[in-house]
Design a protein around this motif. Structure first.
Motif, short mmCIF file in Angstrom:
data_model
loop_
_atom_site.label_atom_id
_atom_site.label_comp_id
_atom_site.label_asym_id
_atom_site.label_seq_id
_atom_site.Cartn_x
_atom_site.Cartn_y
_atom_site.Cartn_z
N LYS A 6 -19.49 -14.54 5.02
CA LYS A 6 -19.95 -15.94 5.08
C LYS A 6 -19.03 -17.17 4.67
O LYS A 6 -18.66 -18.16 5.26
N ARG A 7 -17.94 -16.71 3.77
CA ARG A 7 -16.92 -17.70 3.48
C ARG A 7 -15.91 -17.99 4.17
O ARG A 7 -15.50 -19.15 4.55
N THR A 24 -27.42 -8.00 4.81
CA THR A 24 -27.21 -8.13 3.44
C THR A 24 -28.13 -7.28 2.57
O THR A 24 -29.49 -7.44 2.69
N THR A 45 -22.94 -4.98 1.41
CA THR A 45 -23.37 -5.46 0.30
C THR A 45 -23.27 -6.80 0.16
O THR A 45 -22.82 -7.56 1.02
N GLU A 46 -23.86 -7.31 -1.07
CA GLU A 46 -23.88 -8.76 -1.18
C GLU A 46 -22.28 -9.39 -1.32
O GLU A 46 -22.18 -10.39 -0.70
N ASP A 47 -21.52 -8.64 -1.74
CA ASP A 47 -20.07 -9.02 -1.73
C ASP A 47 -19.57 -9.28 -0.52
O ASP A 47 -18.83 -10.12 0.07
N GLN A 48 -19.57 -8.01 0.29
CA GLN A 48 -19.15 -8.23 1.53
C GLN A 48 -19.69 -9.20 2.53
O GLN A 48 -18.99 -9.92 3.22
N MET A 89 -20.98 -12.25 1.31
CA MET A 89 -20.52 -13.48 0.82
C MET A 89 -19.08 -13.52 1.33
O MET A 89 -18.80 -14.61 1.78
N GLY A 90 -18.26 -12.37 1.33
CA GLY A 90 -16.80 -12.70 1.91
C GLY A 90 -16.87 -13.11 3.46
O GLY A 90 -16.08 -13.96 3.87
#
Length: 82
Positions: free
Chosen positions: A74-75, A61, A66-69, A71-72
């Motif tokens: 992990k979601r 990360t 990216t942070e968004d990738q 986070m996705g």
């Protein structure tokens, strides 16, 4: 099986990320190993390998991911049930 579908989905998503091929292959190979272990009923091995996948996502990360990738991923990962 919802968990297997989620693992497959994460593999597809990771393939779309513009990143170093080695890191991409590492993430996908871990998920593939999780899927195999789950299919073969080796739950403890699946959990261990899945933990290694999550650790790699965390380590990448802000680097390859990216942070968004991250986070996705992990979601989706949060829905995996062993």
């Amino acid at each position: 099986m919802h968990s297997i579908t989620d693992i497959y989905s994460m593999c597809i998503i990771i393939k779309t990320f513009p990143m170093n091929t080695g890191i991409q292959n590492s993430l996908i190979s871990k998920l593939s190993a999780v899927e195999r272990s789950m299919t073969e009923g080796r739950t403890n091995q699946a959990k261990h390998t899945f933990s290694a996948f999550l650790n790699e996502v965390e380590a990448q990360t802000g680097k390859a991911l990216t942070e968004d990738q991250a986070m996705g991923l992990k979601r989706i990962a949060s829905r995996i049930i062993f």
